[in-house]
Scaffold this active site. Structure first.
Site, short mmCIF file in Angstrom:
data_model
loop_
_atom_site.label_atom_id
_atom_site.label_comp_id
_atom_site.label_asym_id
_atom_site.label_seq_id
_atom_site.Cartn_x
_atom_site.Cartn_y
_atom_site.Cartn_z
N GLY A 46 0.84 -1.20 0.00
CA GLY A 46 0.00 0.00 0.00
C GLY A 46 0.87 1.24 0.00
O GLY A 46 2.00 1.22 0.50
N GLN A 51 2.97 9.90 1.20
CA GLN A 51 4.25 9.22 1.44
C GLN A 51 5.30 9.56 0.36
O GLN A 51 6.48 9.34 0.57
CB GLN A 51 4.06 7.70 1.50
CG GLN A 51 3.27 7.27 2.74
CD GLN A 51 3.10 5.76 2.76
OE1 GLN A 51 2.16 5.22 2.18
NE2 GLN A 51 4.01 5.06 3.42
N CYS A 99 5.16 -0.36 7.37
CA CYS A 99 4.88 0.82 6.57
C CYS A 99 6.16 1.25 5.85
O CYS A 99 7.23 1.24 6.46
CB CYS A 99 4.40 1.95 7.49
SG CYS A 99 4.02 3.47 6.63
N LEU A 100 6.03 1.61 4.57
CA LEU A 100 7.22 2.03 3.83
C LEU A 100 7.84 3.30 4.40
O LEU A 100 9.01 3.58 4.17
CB LEU A 100 6.87 2.23 2.34
CG LEU A 100 6.45 0.94 1.60
CD1 LEU A 100 6.05 1.27 0.17
CD2 LEU A 100 7.56 -0.09 1.63
N HIS A 141 -5.18 1.53 7.45
CA HIS A 141 -3.80 1.99 7.63
C HIS A 141 -3.50 3.13 6.63
O HIS A 141 -2.98 4.18 7.02
CB HIS A 141 -2.84 0.81 7.42
CG HIS A 141 -1.39 1.17 7.37
ND1 HIS A 141 -0.46 0.67 8.26
CD2 HIS A 141 -0.68 1.97 6.52
CE1 HIS A 141 0.73 1.17 7.96
NE2 HIS A 141 0.63 1.96 6.91
N GLU A 142 -3.86 2.92 5.36
CA GLU A 142 -3.58 3.92 4.33
C GLU A 142 -4.41 5.18 4.53
O GLU A 142 -3.94 6.30 4.32
CB GLU A 142 -3.83 3.34 2.93
CG GLU A 142 -2.94 2.17 2.56
CD GLU A 142 -1.46 2.44 2.72
OE1 GLU A 142 -1.02 3.59 2.52
OE2 GLU A 142 -0.73 1.50 3.08
N HIS A 145 -2.90 7.64 6.82
CA HIS A 145 -1.88 8.50 6.21
C HIS A 145 -2.48 9.81 5.70
O HIS A 145 -1.86 10.86 5.78
CB HIS A 145 -1.21 7.79 5.02
CG HIS A 145 -0.13 6.83 5.41
ND1 HIS A 145 1.01 7.22 6.08
CD2 HIS A 145 0.00 5.50 5.21
CE1 HIS A 145 1.78 6.16 6.28
NE2 HIS A 145 1.19 5.10 5.76
#
Ligand code: NI
Length: 176
Positions: A46, A51, A99-100, A141-142, A145
């Site tokens: 994701g 990000q 998470c990235l 989660h996304e 962000h």
């Protein structure tokens, strides 16, 4: 297409509240293509626009849950534009999240197990669906962000600070 740099915690830009997308135009489609390339390269399942430093309510996912005959994951790219969540279930589930923007750190996070979502896809088509399992978790989660929230914000302060310290250490080791 291009691989974009991914912002990492504690970068303050990750705390921005993203703004609604007003048009699905060629510029947005180019951003989506770059974001997919970035996400697959990382690799991740994701990625939210913020990000890569773009304050837009746009996120991508590809859970790659199915495999072909040779055991290679089959791509299933999903685009969520201006997503909204409603009607979370009372029942919760726990996933070990990563998470990235918090590279190589994982922790259990508890979230509603099922959720309803409305969004527009990359073709401009409207959706309204009930989601469950990893898809529900990943979307929550996304979505966080887009409101400047990271999965580590759901942990105890002690755990969060431990993870941030580890990130700092890893960054210093890389720079040395
Ligand atoms: Ni993330």
């Amino acid at each position: 297409m291009a691989i974009l740099p991914i912002l990492e915690a504690p970068d303050p830009r990750l705390r921005a509240i993203s703004k609604p997308v007003d048009a699905v135009d060629s510029k947005l489609r180019a951003l989506i293509a770059d974001m997919f390339e970035t996400m697959y390269d990382a690799p991740g399942i994701g990625l939210a626009a913020i990000q890569v430093g773009v304050e837009k309510r746009l996120l991508l996912m590809d859970l790659q849950e199915t495999e072909d005959e040779e055991g290679k994951p089959i791509r299933n790219p999903r685009v969520f534009i201006n997503p909204e969540l409603y009607d979370p279930s009372e029942e919760h589930s726990v996933y070990s999240e990563g998470c990235l923007s918090v590279p190589e750190q994982f922790a259990d996070v508890e979230r509603p197990a099922t959720i309803h979502a409305r969004w527009t896809d990359g073709d401009g088509k409207a959706h309204d669906e009930k989601l469950e399992g990893l898809l529900a978790t990943c979307l929550q989660h996304e979505m966080d962000h887009l409101d400047g929230i990271l999965f580590i914000d759901h942990l105890s302060r002690l755990k969060r600070e431990m993870i941030l310290k580890k990130l700092q250490k890893a960054k210093r080791a890389k720079a040395a």
